[in-house]
Design a protein around this motif. Sequence first.
Motif, mmCIF file in Angstrom:
data_model
loop_
_atom_site.group_PDB
_atom_site.id
_atom_site.type_symbol
_atom_site.label_atom_id
_atom_site.label_comp_id
_atom_site.label_asym_id
_atom_site.label_seq_id
_atom_site.Cartn_x
_atom_site.Cartn_y
_atom_site.Cartn_z
ATOM 1 N N PHE A 45 -41.331 12.089 22.654
ATOM 2 C CA PHE A 45 -39.914 12.300 22.355
ATOM 3 C C PHE A 45 -39.751 13.336 21.257
ATOM 4 O O PHE A 45 -40.375 13.243 20.192
ATOM 5 N N VAL A 46 -38.889 14.330 21.532
ATOM 6 C CA VAL A 46 -38.570 15.370 20.550
ATOM 7 C C VAL A 46 -37.057 15.437 20.384
ATOM 8 O O VAL A 46 -36.308 14.759 21.077
ATOM 9 N N SER A 47 -36.605 16.300 19.464
ATOM 10 C CA SER A 47 -35.210 16.234 19.032
ATOM 11 C C SER A 47 -34.248 17.119 19.820
ATOM 12 O O SER A 47 -33.043 16.911 19.751
ATOM 13 N N ALA A 48 -34.742 18.127 20.539
ATOM 14 C CA ALA A 48 -33.828 19.074 21.188
ATOM 15 C C ALA A 48 -34.493 19.668 22.424
ATOM 16 O O ALA A 48 -35.728 19.722 22.515
ATOM 17 N N PRO A 49 -33.677 20.136 23.397
ATOM 18 C CA PRO A 49 -34.252 20.710 24.621
ATOM 19 C C PRO A 49 -35.204 21.870 24.375
ATOM 20 O O PRO A 49 -36.275 21.946 25.002
ATOM 21 N N LEU A 72 -45.331 13.577 29.683
ATOM 22 C CA LEU A 72 -43.962 14.057 29.872
ATOM 23 C C LEU A 72 -43.307 14.197 28.502
ATOM 24 O O LEU A 72 -43.217 13.222 27.744
ATOM 25 N N VAL A 73 -42.861 15.400 28.173
ATOM 26 C CA VAL A 73 -42.170 15.661 26.909
ATOM 27 C C VAL A 73 -40.670 15.657 27.186
ATOM 28 O O VAL A 73 -40.204 16.333 28.108
ATOM 29 N N CYS A 74 -39.924 14.887 26.395
ATOM 30 C CA CYS A 74 -38.514 14.696 26.729
ATOM 31 C C CYS A 74 -37.666 14.555 25.472
ATOM 32 O O CYS A 74 -38.173 14.320 24.373
ATOM 33 N N PRO A 132 -30.041 19.408 29.599
ATOM 34 C CA PRO A 132 -29.500 20.601 30.273
ATOM 35 C C PRO A 132 -30.201 20.964 31.577
ATOM 36 O O PRO A 132 -29.686 21.793 32.338
ATOM 37 N N MET A 133 -31.364 20.418 31.860
ATOM 38 C CA MET A 133 -32.066 20.761 33.095
ATOM 39 C C MET A 133 -31.254 20.339 34.307
ATOM 40 O O MET A 133 -30.562 19.317 34.268
ATOM 41 N N PRO A 134 -31.293 21.106 35.399
ATOM 42 C CA PRO A 134 -30.628 20.661 36.632
ATOM 43 C C PRO A 134 -31.120 19.272 37.038
ATOM 44 O O PRO A 134 -32.294 18.935 36.856
ATOM 45 N N ARG A 135 -30.211 18.474 37.575
ATOM 46 C CA ARG A 135 -30.527 17.082 37.867
ATOM 47 C C ARG A 135 -31.699 16.957 38.850
ATOM 48 O O ARG A 135 -32.511 16.045 38.762
ATOM 49 N N SER A 136 -31.782 17.876 39.793
ATOM 50 C CA SER A 136 -32.879 17.816 40.753
ATOM 51 C C SER A 136 -34.227 17.999 40.058
ATOM 52 O O SER A 136 -35.222 17.370 40.424
ATOM 53 N N LEU A 137 -34.257 18.859 39.024
ATOM 54 C CA LEU A 137 -35.505 19.054 38.290
ATOM 55 C C LEU A 137 -35.826 17.843 37.428
ATOM 56 O O LEU A 137 -37.000 17.471 37.276
ATOM 57 N N VAL A 166 -41.108 25.629 30.864
ATOM 58 C CA VAL A 166 -41.233 24.428 31.701
ATOM 59 C C VAL A 166 -42.262 24.655 32.793
ATOM 60 O O VAL A 166 -43.080 23.779 33.102
ATOM 61 N N VAL A 167 -42.252 25.855 33.370
ATOM 62 C CA VAL A 167 -43.223 26.211 34.412
ATOM 63 C C VAL A 167 -44.627 26.296 33.822
ATOM 64 O O VAL A 167 -45.595 25.753 34.379
ATOM 65 N N ALA A 168 -44.741 26.974 32.671
ATOM 66 C CA ALA A 168 -46.063 27.139 32.043
ATOM 67 C C ALA A 168 -46.700 25.787 31.720
ATOM 68 O O ALA A 168 -47.899 25.584 31.936
ATOM 69 N N ALA A 169 -45.894 24.858 31.202
ATOM 70 C CA ALA A 169 -46.423 23.535 30.863
ATOM 71 C C ALA A 169 -46.819 22.767 32.113
ATOM 72 O O ALA A 169 -47.876 22.121 32.150
ATOM 73 N N LEU A 170 -45.976 22.836 33.153
ATOM 74 C CA LEU A 170 -46.266 22.080 34.368
ATOM 75 C C LEU A 170 -47.506 22.620 35.072
ATOM 76 O O LEU A 170 -48.266 21.855 35.683
ATOM 77 N N GLN A 171 -47.734 23.922 34.998
ATOM 78 C CA GLN A 171 -48.941 24.500 35.595
ATOM 79 C C GLN A 171 -50.211 23.934 34.980
ATOM 80 O O GLN A 171 -51.268 23.925 35.608
#
Length: 386
Positions: free
Chosen positions: A246-250, A325-327, A304-309, A290-295
């Motif tokens: 858990f972090v403080s901001a997007p 998962l960082v959120c 703010p991320m789209p709901r589908s993501l 987000v892409v770099a981390a997921l790779q």
Amino acid sequence: MVDSLCIHFGLYPYLSLQRPGLSAAEALAVEFHRPDVNLQDRDFLFHSEQSSVFYRLMDGRSVILSAPTSFGKSVILDALVASEKWRNIVVIVPTIALIDEVRRRLVRFSERYNVITHPSQAAEDRNIYVLTQERFLELPTMPEVDLFMIDEFYKLNARDSNDQRMSLLNIAWSRLRATGAQYYLTGPNVSSLAASLDSDLRGSLMVSNYQTVAVDVEDRSYVSDNDRLEDMADYWSGLTGSTLVFVSAPSRAERVAVDVSRFDAVPPPGAFTTDVAAWLALNYHPSWRVVAALQRGVGTHTGPMPRSLQRIMIRLFGTGQIQDLVCTTTLIEGVNTSAKNVVIYDRLLIVNRSTISPSVTSGGEPVGWRATLWATSSRTWRRPRP
């Protein structure tokens, strides 16, 4: 011996599957805690306090339940739905993310109920309305409500008259209460109701401190800000199971996700995760953090991320495709996870022990999780009593 201890303490979901050597009295107690409904789980059992709540509701009485996270309040709703006792059920949840989670959970009853998650959907003969208070108040006509549930009911005690969401929740509660329907309100940390409330409400309150989850809390807030990331990297190799950070901001979430993805102990992504990362790179931007981390096998979840993501990140995490998962705190209200570890990373984060608690499944598996605090005093967290 262990099975007998589980029965003594009401922990029926954690009995061994074979249950050898139970006495006749113990076997009867086990069957009493098996709800007579079709939950598509042949061996499902309530723990003792879940059973008390369920049968009270099945007897037609309303319940205001104050119980810890991971008590299993949601599965009681599932069993109520499975009983088919009520024709129209309304479930008010605090976030759209939770609408999606509850919908996915209740879709197994789609042959018996029409699940409505948006005011534009048409009602049928038997319906379950899963809505935020805003969407509920947008319904073109008020349904004939037989049972309603409000999650996080403590927010009805709105102290800020400028908080529009709380005001709307109170309006929704007022309209639902006026129908005379049976109600099931849930939330944590309420020990009593104000004496000014009517006796029916006060008589409906059930308070439980029943803990089914063991929590180990480690305070590492003594580590300086400059050394925190290096300390986390060393610490990561000792973690087992999935981890929420858990972090403080997007923007912080995206940066920390990239940092975590560089830890040697983070497992590499599987084929499906790699495909998702490739799709995000193609359809959003290959340089997006987000892409770099997921790779590298680390997911990100922010408001703010789209709901589908958001949904695909939760799916990857929930199914074990990724372990980290960082959120932001938007994940606290509304999404249950199966995390074994929770990391509080930012000092700006307001920590609420009652809500940052991964949900866990029963079925005889060991249940417990570990919280590690790099960013706050351990006095904010209290280890639950066994």
